[in-house]
Design a protein around this motif. Sequence first.
Motif, PDB file in Angstrom:
ATOM      1  N   ALA A   1       0.853  -1.172   0.000  1.00 56.07           N
ATOM      2  CA  ALA A   1       0.000   0.000   0.000  1.00 56.07           C
ATOM      3  C   ALA A   1       0.894   1.228   0.000  1.00 56.07           C
ATOM      4  CB  ALA A   1      -0.910  -0.029   1.207  1.00 56.07           C
ATOM      5  N   VAL A   2       0.918   1.943   1.098  1.00 49.13           N
ATOM      6  CA  VAL A   2       1.807   3.101   1.225  1.00 49.13           C
ATOM      7  C   VAL A   2       2.995   2.690   2.090  1.00 49.13           C
ATOM      8  CG1 VAL A   2       1.996   5.435   2.139  1.00 49.13           C
ATOM      9  CG2 VAL A   2      -0.058   4.754   0.935  1.00 49.13           C
ATOM     10  N   ARG A   3       4.158   2.905   1.589  1.00 49.50           N
ATOM     11  CA  ARG A   3       5.360   2.524   2.332  1.00 49.50           C
ATOM     12  C   ARG A   3       5.566   3.459   3.526  1.00 49.50           C
ATOM     13  NH1 ARG A   3       6.826  -2.583   1.048  1.00 49.50           N
ATOM     14  NH2 ARG A   3       6.498  -2.916  -1.187  1.00 49.50           N
ATOM     15  N   HIS A   4       5.545   2.894   4.717  1.00 55.01           N
ATOM     16  CA  HIS A   4       5.823   3.678   5.921  1.00 55.01           C
ATOM     17  C   HIS A   4       6.366   2.713   6.961  1.00 55.01           C
ATOM     18  CE1 HIS A   4       2.294   2.012   7.938  1.00 55.01           C
ATOM     19  NE2 HIS A   4       1.622   2.238   6.815  1.00 55.01           N
ATOM     20  N   SER A   5       6.872   3.265   8.036  1.00 56.52           N
ATOM     21  CA  SER A   5       7.508   2.447   9.084  1.00 56.52           C
ATOM     22  C   SER A   5       6.730   2.526  10.393  1.00 56.52           C
ATOM     23  CB  SER A   5       8.949   2.920   9.296  1.00 56.52           C
ATOM     24  OG  SER A   5       8.964   4.297   9.646  1.00 56.52           O
ATOM     25  N   LEU A   6       5.469   2.912  10.354  1.00 55.28           N
ATOM     26  CA  LEU A   6       4.696   3.059  11.578  1.00 55.28           C
ATOM     27  C   LEU A   6       4.200   1.709  12.068  1.00 55.28           C
ATOM     28  CD1 LEU A   6       2.566   6.216  10.748  1.00 55.28           C
ATOM     29  CD2 LEU A   6       4.578   6.075  12.204  1.00 55.28           C
ATOM     30  N   CYS A   7       4.196   1.558  13.386  1.00 56.67           N
ATOM     31  CA  CYS A   7       3.646   0.359  14.013  1.00 56.67           C
ATOM     32  C   CYS A   7       2.593   0.786  15.037  1.00 56.67           C
ATOM     33  CB  CYS A   7       4.746  -0.448  14.718  1.00 56.67           C
ATOM     34  SG  CYS A   7       6.054  -1.016  13.622  1.00 56.67           S
ATOM     35  N   LEU A   8       1.826  -0.178  15.500  1.00 53.19           N
ATOM     36  CA  LEU A   8       0.838   0.113  16.538  1.00 53.19           C
ATOM     37  C   LEU A   8       1.536   0.643  17.780  1.00 53.19           C
ATOM     38  CD1 LEU A   8      -1.634  -2.865  16.317  1.00 53.19           C
ATOM     39  CD2 LEU A   8      -2.088  -0.493  15.784  1.00 53.19           C
ATOM     40  N   GLY A   9       0.995   1.707  18.344  1.00 57.40           N
ATOM     41  CA  GLY A   9       1.559   2.292  19.552  1.00 57.40           C
ATOM     42  C   GLY A   9       2.570   3.382  19.292  1.00 57.40           C
ATOM     43  N   ASP A  10       3.011   3.556  18.034  1.00 63.06           N
ATOM     44  CA  ASP A  10       3.976   4.615  17.743  1.00 63.06           C
ATOM     45  C   ASP A  10       3.368   5.986  18.000  1.00 63.06           C
ATOM     46  OD1 ASP A  10       5.758   2.741  17.038  1.00 63.06           O
ATOM     47  OD2 ASP A  10       5.733   3.138  14.879  1.00 63.06           O
ATOM     48  N   VAL A  11       4.189   6.895  18.548  1.00 59.36           N
ATOM     49  CA  VAL A  11       3.774   8.271  18.792  1.00 59.36           C
ATOM     50  C   VAL A  11       4.230   9.114  17.609  1.00 59.36           C
ATOM     51  CG1 VAL A  11       3.978  10.283  20.292  1.00 59.36           C
ATOM     52  CG2 VAL A  11       3.891   7.980  21.287  1.00 59.36           C
ATOM     53  N   VAL A  12       3.273   9.829  17.022  1.00 59.40           N
ATOM     54  CA  VAL A  12       3.591  10.654  15.858  1.00 59.40           C
ATOM     55  C   VAL A  12       3.126  12.074  16.107  1.00 59.40           C
ATOM     56  CG1 VAL A  12       3.445   8.723  14.225  1.00 59.40           C
ATOM     57  CG2 VAL A  12       1.409  10.044  14.772  1.00 59.40           C
ATOM     58  N   LYS A  13       3.697  12.989  15.336  1.00 59.38           N
ATOM     59  CA  LYS A  13       3.303  14.395  15.387  1.00 59.38           C
ATOM     60  C   LYS A  13       2.725  14.786  14.038  1.00 59.38           C
ATOM     61  CE  LYS A  13       6.620  15.868  18.911  1.00 59.38           C
ATOM     62  NZ  LYS A  13       7.704  16.817  19.257  1.00 59.38           N
ATOM     63  N   GLY A  14       1.712  15.625  14.055  1.00 60.37           N
ATOM     64  CA  GLY A  14       1.082  16.037  12.811  1.00 60.37           C
ATOM     65  C   GLY A  14       0.385  17.377  12.963  1.00 60.37           C
ATOM     66  N   THR A  15      -0.216  17.776  11.871  1.00 58.91           N
ATOM     67  CA  THR A  15      -0.915  19.060  11.814  1.00 58.91           C
ATOM     68  C   THR A  15      -2.365  18.805  11.433  1.00 58.91           C
ATOM     69  OG1 THR A  15       1.114  20.121  11.061  1.00 58.91           O
ATOM     70  CG2 THR A  15      -0.936  21.355  10.782  1.00 58.91           C
ATOM     71  N   VAL A  16      -3.277  19.440  12.166  1.00 59.92           N
ATOM     72  CA  VAL A  16      -4.703  19.277  11.894  1.00 59.92           C
ATOM     73  C   VAL A  16      -5.029  19.908  10.535  1.00 59.92           C
ATOM     74  CG1 VAL A  16      -7.033  19.847  12.640  1.00 59.92           C
ATOM     75  CG2 VAL A  16      -5.288  19.269  14.339  1.00 59.92           C
ATOM     76  N   LYS A  17      -5.565  19.084   9.628  1.00 58.82           N
ATOM     77  CA  LYS A  17      -5.964  19.584   8.306  1.00 58.82           C
ATOM     78  C   LYS A  17      -7.400  20.102   8.304  1.00 58.82           C
ATOM     79  CE  LYS A  17      -4.983  17.349   4.580  1.00 58.82           C
ATOM     80  NZ  LYS A  17      -4.873  16.260   3.594  1.00 58.82           N
ATOM     81  N   SER A  18      -8.295  19.319   8.867  1.00 57.80           N
ATOM     82  CA  SER A  18      -9.701  19.729   8.885  1.00 57.80           C
ATOM     83  C   SER A  18     -10.377  19.139  10.112  1.00 57.80           C
ATOM     84  CB  SER A  18     -10.423  19.267   7.617  1.00 57.80           C
ATOM     85  OG  SER A  18     -10.427  17.863   7.556  1.00 57.80           O
ATOM     86  N   VAL A  19     -11.435  19.821  10.561  1.00 58.65           N
ATOM     87  CA  VAL A  19     -12.176  19.388  11.753  1.00 58.65           C
ATOM     88  C   VAL A  19     -13.616  19.128  11.329  1.00 58.65           C
ATOM     89  CG1 VAL A  19     -12.936  20.003  14.070  1.00 58.65           C
ATOM     90  CG2 VAL A  19     -10.689  20.756  13.256  1.00 58.65           C
ATOM     91  N   ARG A  20     -14.057  17.914  11.570  1.00 59.82           N
ATOM     92  CA  ARG A  20     -15.433  17.521  11.292  1.00 59.82           C
ATOM     93  C   ARG A  20     -16.131  17.203  12.613  1.00 59.82           C
ATOM     94  NH1 ARG A  20     -14.150  19.468   7.306  1.00 59.82           N
ATOM     95  NH2 ARG A  20     -14.116  18.640   5.171  1.00 59.82           N
ATOM     96  N   PRO A  21     -17.467  17.119  12.623  1.00 65.86           N
ATOM     97  CA  PRO A  21     -18.172  16.875  13.895  1.00 65.86           C
ATOM     98  C   PRO A  21     -17.738  15.590  14.594  1.00 65.86           C
ATOM     99  CG  PRO A  21     -19.721  17.631  12.231  1.00 65.86           C
ATOM    100  CD  PRO A  21     -18.429  17.410  11.527  1.00 65.86           C
ATOM    101  N   THR A  22     -17.398  14.530  13.836  1.00 64.13           N
ATOM    102  CA  THR A  22     -17.089  13.241  14.474  1.00 64.13           C
ATOM    103  C   THR A  22     -15.644  12.810  14.295  1.00 64.13           C
ATOM    104  OG1 THR A  22     -17.852  12.077  12.504  1.00 64.13           O
ATOM    105  CG2 THR A  22     -19.462  12.416  14.262  1.00 64.13           C
ATOM    106  N   TYR A  23     -14.846  13.541  13.539  1.00 59.79           N
ATOM    107  CA  TYR A  23     -13.442  13.160  13.401  1.00 59.79           C
ATOM    108  C   TYR A  23     -12.628  14.363  12.967  1.00 59.79           C
ATOM    109  CZ  TYR A  23     -14.189  13.100   8.348  1.00 59.79           C
ATOM    110  OH  TYR A  23     -14.470  13.457   7.061  1.00 59.79           O
ATOM    111  N   VAL A  24     -11.301  14.221  13.150  1.00 59.41           N
ATOM    112  CA  VAL A  24     -10.359  15.268  12.777  1.00 59.41           C
ATOM    113  C   VAL A  24      -9.316  14.640  11.864  1.00 59.41           C
ATOM    114  CG1 VAL A  24      -8.647  16.908  13.598  1.00 59.41           C
ATOM    115  CG2 VAL A  24     -10.726  16.515  14.925  1.00 59.41           C
ATOM    116  N   THR A  25      -9.069  15.236  10.711  1.00 68.18           N
ATOM    117  CA  THR A  25      -8.060  14.739   9.777  1.00 68.18           C
ATOM    118  C   THR A  25      -6.733  15.418  10.071  1.00 68.18           C
ATOM    119  OG1 THR A  25      -9.773  14.439   8.119  1.00 68.18           O
ATOM    120  CG2 THR A  25      -7.492  14.390   7.364  1.00 68.18           C
ATOM    121  N   VAL A  26      -5.665  14.584  10.163  1.00 62.77           N
ATOM    122  CA  VAL A  26      -4.343  15.080  10.535  1.00 62.77           C
ATOM    123  C   VAL A  26      -3.342  14.661   9.471  1.00 62.77           C
ATOM    124  CG1 VAL A  26      -2.496  14.956  12.256  1.00 62.77           C
ATOM    125  CG2 VAL A  26      -4.880  15.006  12.975  1.00 62.77           C
ATOM    126  N   ALA A  27      -2.503  15.581   9.052  1.00 70.84           N
ATOM    127  CA  ALA A  27      -1.434  15.288   8.095  1.00 70.84           C
ATOM    128  C   ALA A  27      -0.186  14.929   8.866  1.00 70.84           C
ATOM    129  CB  ALA A  27      -1.196  16.484   7.185  1.00 70.84           C
TER     130      ALA A  27
END
Length: 1784
Positions: free
Chosen positions: A1018-1044
């Motif tokens: 799929a998309v090549r990345h090195s993330l695993c369950l439990g990893d802590v990541v930093k991102g920027t909020v792209k958009s805010v919806r009533p039930t979820y927030v999209t983060v880049a």
Amino acid sequence: MASMEENFPRGGTQKKPSEGKAPRQPIEQDNLFDTPYEEGSQKRKRIQEDKGKQKKFKAEKKEAIKANAKDFELLTVEALSEGMLLLGCVKESNDFELMVSLPNGLTGFVQVTHICDAYSKMLNEQVATEELLEDLNSLSDLYPPGMLVRCSVTSMGKTMDGHQSIKLSINPKDVNKALNTTALRSGMLLSGLVSSVEDHGYLIDIGVSGAKAFLPLQKSQSYIKSANKGAELKIGQYLNCLIEEVKNNGRIVRLSISQSEVAAAIATEEQNWTLSNLLPGLVVKAQVQKVTPYGIALSFLSSFTGIVDFMHLDPKKAGNYSQSQTIKACILSVHPTSKAVRLTLRQVFLQPGSVLGQLASSRIGMVVGESVVKSFHAKTGAIFELDDGTLAFARLKHLSDTKKSFKPGTFKTGSKHRCRIIDYSLMDELALLSLKRRIIAAPFLRYQDICPGHVVEGKVLALKPLGMQVKVTDHIRGLVPHLHLADVLLKKPEKKYSVGREVKCRVLISNPEEKKLILTLKKTLVTSKFPVLTSYKAAKPGLITHGFIVCAREFGCIVKFYNDVKGLVPKSELSSEPIPSPEKVFYKGQVVKVIVLKCEPEQEKLLLSFKLMSRPVSEDRGEQIPKKNREMVDVKVLRKKDNGLKVSILSDNVSAHLPTMHLSDHVVNCKLLYHWLQEGDILHRVMCLSDKGGHITLCRKPALISAVQEEQVVRSFSEIQPGMQLAGYVRNIMSYGVFVEFPFGLAGLAPKAAMSDKFVTDTKDHFVVGQTVVANVTSMDEEKQRILLCLKLSEVGSEDPDTESFSLLSQCFEEMKEIRGIMSRRNHSKVAQNLCGLIPGQKLELVVQEVRGNGSAFFIGSRVAGLTVTATRYHVGGWEFLSCLVAGQKARVLVLHVDALKSAVHVSLREELLSLKAKRLMENSQHPAVVQHVAEEFAIASLVKTGQLTAIPVASHFNDTFRFDSEKLKVGQAVSVTLKTMLMGDHGVLLAVQGPAKKRALIRSRKESETVEEGVAAVRHSLCLGDVVKGTVKSVRPTYVTVAIDDKLTGSIHTSQILDDVPIGTFPTSRLKAGQKVTARVIGGRDMKTHRTVIFSHLLLSLPSVNSDLKGDGSTALSPEGDNPSERLRPYKAGQTVTCFVKKYNTIKTWLEVEITPEIRGRVLQLLLSLNPKVLKHPEKSFKNGQALSATVTGTDASETNLCLSLTGVHSLVEGTITLGTITKVTPHVGLTIALPFGKIGKASIFHLSDSFAEQPLENFSIGKLVRCCVLSNEDNKIEISLRQSRTNPKSKNKVEDPEITCVEDVREGQLVRGYVKSVKQLGVFCGPMSHKLWHSQHLEYSWFSVLFPLETCRSVSNKESHVELSLLPEDTGKPSILPESLGLPRCDTDEGKEETEEFKKLKAKRKRRVSKGEQVCACRGPRLGWVVVLSRGAEMHSPASDALASARLASITPLWCSIVPEVFQSDTASCSHPFPCPLQRKKQTKKEQEQEKQRVEKELSKLEAALMDPNRQPQTADDFDRLVLSNPSSSILWLQYMAFHLQATEIEKARVVAERALKTISFREEQEKLNVWVALLNLENMYGTEETLMKVFERAVQYNEPLKVFQHLADIYASSEKYQQADDLYNTMLKRFRQEKSVWLKYATFLLKRGQVEATHRLLERALKGLPDKEHVDVISKFAQLEFHFGDPEHAKAIFESTLSSYPKRTDVWSIYIDMMIKHGSQKEVRDIFERVIHLSLAAKRMKFFFKRYLDYEKKYGTSETIQAVKVAALEYVESKSSLAES
């Protein structure tokens, strides 16, 4: 015309100009009006008169005159340019374009897409939906000939014939594009088109951006009545609109189309017209600036100038114009660049909105022998005066045959010429002439001039598949159909006819409206001397003529003549000798000679005979058919036909037909065999399928042959049984199902619903005609000999699908082997030999021919010469390998599939396929494989471990033909296969079947364009369950927030993962803002179609439900799509409290959709949203998206994918639960039926409706009302509920007037209580309320009557015996006694009463032994409300006679009791026991008293029996009704009363049983009685059943009754129960099924009008007039108008009547109805006006007498003595006028 000399001068001397004016100069060589000869004479005279003039002055004047002539030149095609505005007139209109007449004899065309935007939008919608729109009217309906329109030139071009073509547009956006909102002024006259029909008027498109133009309804009425014939305006209709008011700086414009106002509209200076926005059609006041022989120059609107050419001067005023004269003019055209303005002075244009007249059609094409030249114009043409005095114009090119032969001198004024009228210019009001000799001599000028039967000559233009195009004249084309190219059918007509060849034809059909001409070249028809038959009226018995056969069948032949006249030659009239098979003797297109036997012109029926002609002999007359049907034969191919092979049966030498689809069970192999079989080939094992009239049909389908040989067939209808499985083939495919035919000719229908287990959108997507299928017989109709079938795989599929699919695959490959054998015998075909030499799995060395942009490659080589060899991008190896391939390069490929039909070979360059790894394989072993190629019948896959190719079947059964795109195998898809063969054999591949379906479903399908690498990662990345990541909020919806997270990876924070503790009612996502930096932890991943997403928590928390491993190899391992939803919901238990978040409120399903976690969703049903009924009225206002709520889990839904939640805390209906419910039924005297949450139903008796008893306890309750209720008990799914406020709201402090009594302890001695009468017995009156448990045990089906009783006093309470005694005595209650002393009832306080009480105690124990438990309470037919207390809990038996006597005596206590139906007590009480012990004991009787008592009882019983025998007695029990229906079984009234009896007791099922009994019992001759029962059953199902049960009853009713009546009754039922949508749908179905029934249209109109849908009714009338015969139109229009009077708009109704009577003024019935309606709804003035109109009609005396009498009656009732006298005078005048006429 008298003034033509002045208008068009011929030369001669001219007067000297007066002083101060420029002198007129003579016209020289450029003078359009004079000939060169006239020029010379003028010059000599001028020299004599002006010898002193200087030559320089003469030269200057000549140049000025030339300039004048140029300024006034006529419009030509060359002078036009794009954007030029013109005034035109509609000349012709058809479905696709308008022909518009333009000034100066020009003609333009308006395409249907250049009308207006609204009309184009409707056209696009009709094309998209492929259904005719009712609101879309044709151009011919909207644009009648003669209508003036404003046009804009859109383009100039040439037609195929080289003629100039002018393309126009009447779209206001093109015509008025120079206008803007600021330029709009009141009084402006604009062109507009109707864009929308609104309630109070119309929206008009005037083409001005930002302006909304509205035409009020009242401003359109006069136009609609006068110009539009009473019809409403339609979308796309052209209007001349006068601006009445401009608001908001031009954004809102109010219009008027009143004809009087439009006709008087004049453009003024105040309207601020400019040269850039000046429009054609505007009437202006102008001043004459200059008068010349060529025209007039004008100035108008103070600063503008324009010209009027000589063709547009007013003929009546020509020559009378003078300088500075003020005149009215109309703008004709405005040039977009030069701004030159042309005007007209003709009177018809000076009143906008006028309709131009046309020349009589008989005049066009007429040859005029002597037309006189009135004037000649050297550069334009000549004006002529015709024989009738009218003027005509001939253009320069029409004055001579060629340019060389043109002699201007021959056109002197007064000279006469022979000419022909070729057209009429509407805009110039002139006929157009031609002097060309070939046009004058032409036999036909227009399509109207050619009639069927005419012989015409023409030239061949082109040969097309439909036939041959013939040029008859320059403007007339004809078509010779393929059937009519010769007397016999030509296979290669191009050999006989070449382009340009002259041919002689005869006209078969002429359609001038559509400009269609159908011709024939059959020599017999062209040269026939017999009369031409062009109409049914001309077909007189005995007429002999020629025709041609269009159809030959078993019943005879259909012969066609000219103008589409056709007749039947029955089998008996074909020949004097019998002809068993007419289709063999006669052929389509054969010319025959016939004699007319009989003709019925009205019915268009024609009976013919061949018996006067020589009969052709068929070649096959002597053939014999096979003796034994369904035997196996060998056949030889004779030749190919379009739909199969013509073969010869070798054993009998008989010809037969082998259809293409009967060559094999596999559709692909059928096509292959047909393609490669040739004449002379032998086919073995062919079965004779049918022999109809000597026409033998063969079959080679192995499935059918096997079924016949194994006797798994049926030979007659009687052998068929439901459940049988039969092999057959698809005979026909309809939109509603598939017809399947079996061997021996039987056929059945598989309806659409029974065709497949999947939803069938289009039946043609599932099967093809001729395809082999297996059908299961579901039902039969012996009377109609019909069979219903089922083709579903679930019904006909095999228990072992793998074996069946392998059998189909093996059969397919064996037939392909046979086809290769046939191909190998084609030695002359190199392609066939090369195809035979290739098999799948073969490796070849080829050369790259081409690499295309889509990634595919083409190859060539000696072994594949003539074949197309391709490899897709996937099989090339992907984009990275494409760069290595270049043209000319050698490549090693593997053959995947050989398509012998298309001569194509599919190959692969993939290394894993070319490097074969040998490995021993076991039969029935399972292996992973990858699909490499997908063919129609099978797919080629490669084993992952060895690379060997296997073939796997696409279908598992004959009927397995349809798959959704998601189910189809795709190249690169991983599958599991089970090997069935170990050796490749001649096929080159192993045969296998697919693995288990469950495993296959988990394998992700991949598009062919994807490579394996693309599918795996799929998309090549090195993330695993439990990893802590930093991102920027792209958009805010009533039930979820999209983060880049980074450039390629995005994530989503669900609202449940933002806070640890979410406050109820808050919105967690509102805490985050776009652009905010966040830190989150990965808790899962999701594979999306458009992008890849990971789900993570803002507070570094992970969800337990998504705890899985996410490997660090760069691929997302967690896929929620693969989880089982029911497993995710398992941790949630009923009663558990969760926090959820609002997603949305579903208004259709009436539930609230919420989310608990990213993967878990829930639903809250409406009744569980709140305990406040006000909240449920508008739930969407109380619950906002994203809001946090606390909910209680109640369970899961039926699909186990969503949680069911409650916001009220209720998760089960246990005793004491308070919830909301919806009233579904109100049963008088009993109580309420209430729908509760979780689909439960509860009952509330009248004792539990309120804390205060009332006379009408059910008065404030209605069906659908939301109520708050409390569960009293829930036992055996029978729920008792209470609506008392003391229970539903315990905290309420409201006073309880009538407390609930649940036990004896709740009552004390001396207490006053109120209740409802429960029963009346000899012992006394028993009252309620009691505890709900006691009510439950006492069969609540008894009804209760509510009447208020006086106060009653509790005399004594016995806790030990659960016994309460009441008193109605005045001294105890303090109220007057209600028991009159006349009854003689014993008082409890007397000695007699005391003695009876003592004796009662002694007998109580003995009586208890004889009482059975649970005896039914004997209740009166209604409770009476009063102050009461429960008497006792015991149960005692009483004699029937004593109970009856007690009831009879108590019935006369009060007049009120007399209304409680005494028969009830006489019938019911006799057989029921009493639950209470008798408080009174009779004293010991003597023998005489006992005898008297016995006689008295006998009398009472006799009275009971007499009552039962009374015919007037109303039945009260089921037994009573049974007796009645036995005595009169065909009375529907009795059966309906029987049903109503059960429905009162809510015994729905028993009512259904009664209805079914009635339908079986009532005689079949009593159609109306049966229909009454059906209607009652429909009503029952509508009220108490479901939509499904209602439809089942409806379908049965339609079968057993007249369908129209059943449809109408169901529509009435829907309407009365306010199911308006279902009623509307049903009416639309009725309109399709009963289109010719006017009653259906009228009932639908009544339904619409009652609902206020007036506009829909108007559209319905238009549809009705299209669907009904013409003879019904007047009656239907009249009925619609009456309905409008009653329910709709009386003004519109009057308009309908007026329009009808204007067309049918002598319809006295319509006049009479109109008068009746106006008397009811109109004013006296309007009624008198109508009477005055009627009495002045020219009608028969008898009818006039009728109207005079009605008029006189009306005046006598409403008028005065003067009006009465006036009517008498009018009648007398009428009689006198008739008398005088008779005398004369």
